[in-house]
Design an enzyme around this catalytic site. Structure first.
Site, PDB file in Angstrom:
ATOM      1  N   HIS A  42      12.628   4.437  -2.056  1.00 42.36           N
ATOM      2  CA  HIS A  42      11.512   3.391  -2.936  1.00 42.36           C
ATOM      3  C   HIS A  42      10.839   3.872  -4.157  1.00 42.36           C
ATOM      4  CE1 HIS A  42       9.049  -0.396  -2.472  1.00 42.36           C
ATOM      5  NE2 HIS A  42       8.201   0.460  -2.882  1.00 42.36           N
ATOM      6  N   GLU A  43      10.263   4.994  -3.979  1.00 39.89           N
ATOM      7  CA  GLU A  43       9.367   5.311  -4.982  1.00 39.89           C
ATOM      8  C   GLU A  43      10.290   5.833  -6.303  1.00 39.89           C
ATOM      9  OE1 GLU A  43       6.538   4.452  -5.160  1.00 39.89           O
ATOM     10  OE2 GLU A  43       6.021   4.327  -3.114  1.00 39.89           O
ATOM     11  N   HIS A  81      11.015   3.030  -8.472  1.00 46.61           N
ATOM     12  CA  HIS A  81       9.876   2.884  -9.448  1.00 46.61           C
ATOM     13  C   HIS A  81      10.010   3.729 -10.534  1.00 46.61           C
ATOM     14  CE1 HIS A  81       8.052  -0.468  -7.148  1.00 46.61           C
ATOM     15  NE2 HIS A  81       7.774   0.496  -6.026  1.00 46.61           N
TER      16      HIS A  81
END
Length: 352
Positions: free
Chosen positions: A25-26, A29
């Site tokens: 997820h990170e 980003h």
């Protein structure tokens, strides 16, 4: 002793899976931010005490003790007063670029769930896949014929619930009318046929079980079928999560049913001891769950920040950084409170 090692291995696998999903997820980003020219100051996985840290280029990478969170810290992502932000800050990026950066983590969670399901192929056996097309009926089925169901019919909808794969038929029937009457849309000989008020009940005995009497066809697993199945299974898991949220909000499911990190780790550890396929299916479910939850328009989540971006687009200017900071802080407090409550539920369950 073997049981102790098995439990420990299951817990370690669960913690690894949590860390993997957070990292994915990170990472979404971070990659989107760097590709957009935004400076990433820190990238860390976990929460709590720092275990390891190293600076590569302009970004500091950290590993923390508890695998229940993470962050991609960008310059100016919490808003900065006019004139203080550098040209590489998140605040100075265009709205489309900021939208891509904010949505990238959720997209990565969906992609991760899809890829896992692509390899698992739920429901596949001996190179074939059960499809939502009728191959025939078991003895005792009462609704075969032109006014009912026929062999070769492909289910499209049951009481308005869209059918994409075999498991959707079971879900639609379970959600169906209590009186056992169904409106069924099928594809028959290339045409759509609506069968209204078809009465079906699980009154056909098959191998000692009472079933509806439907027998489904199978198809050889090809790459298009594999991708189609993984996609619709991902959609189904997202629908399950959305329905669960609806039940929680409407009170059909009590708050005491919420589970936190302890409960989820326990379930994953137990599942890992039973079946690796089931374990990775659960990981896919949690990955898609993270994607859906992060899209909710709640402050401090990606969905909340996307909502702020939409408000900015309507107003033509961003909200005050101070107001946005206060709202996000309130969202964090509420989320932590909910996590503590859910963790309390887990502890009480463990204590019996």
């Amino acid at each position: 002793m073997n049981g102790v090692f098995s439990n420990l291995a299951g817990i370690l696998m669960a913690l690894f899976a949590f860390g993997l999903l957070i990292m994915v997820h990170e990472l979404g980003h971070m990659v989107a931010a760097k590709r957009s020219g935004v400076k990433v100051e820190e990238f860390w996985i976990g929460m709590g005490p720092q275990l390891w840290a190293h600076e590569f280029g302009e970004t500091k990478y950290c590993l923390r003790l508890l695998p229940i969170g993470g962050a991609c810290v960008m310059e100016g992502e919490n808003g900065e007063e006019e004139g203080t932000a550098s040209e590489r800050s998140f605040a100075k990026a265009s709205r489309p670029r900021r939208l891509v950066i904010l949505a990238a983590g959720v997209v990565m969670n969906f992609i991760t769930g899809f890829v896992i399901l692509l390899f698992l192929m739920p429901g596949a056996q001996d190179g074939r896949m059960v499809v939502p097309t009728l191959d025939g009926f078991y003895e005792g089925f009462q609704h075969e014929g032109a006014d009912g169901l026929m062999a070769g019919d492909t289910f499209l909808e049951i009481d308005g619930y869209r059918i994409h794969q075999r498991s959707d038929v079971d879900t639609a029937i379970q959600r169906g009318a209590a009186d056992g009457e169904f409106d069924i849309l099928v594809r028959r000989n290339g045409e759509k046929v609506l069968i209204s008020d078809l009465k079906m009940r699980p009154d056909v005995e098959v191998d000692g079980r009472m079933l509806y009497g439907l027998r489904f066809a199978t198809a050889e697993i090809t790459l298009p079928l594999r991708m189609q199945t993984a996609f619709w299974e991902s959609v189904n898991l997202a629908r399950v999560i959305w329905d669960s949220l609806h039940d929680l909000v409407t009170g059909e499911v009590g708050m005491d049913q919420l589970s936190g990190p302890i409960g989820m780790t326990g379930v994953m550890a137990q599942t890992a001891q039973i079946s690796l396929r089931s374990f990775w299916y659960l990981v896919a479910f949690i990955s898609i769950n993270l994607g859906v939850m992060n899209l909710l328009p709640i402050p401090a989540l990606d969905g909340g920040r996307i909502l702020f971006l939409a408000v900015e687009a309507v107003r033509g200017k961003p909200l005050s950084p101070k107001i946005e900071g206060y709202v996000n802080a309130l969202g964090l407090v509420l989320l932590f409170g909910l996590m503590i409550y859910a963790t309390g539920n887990d502890v009480f369950r463990l204590l019996g």
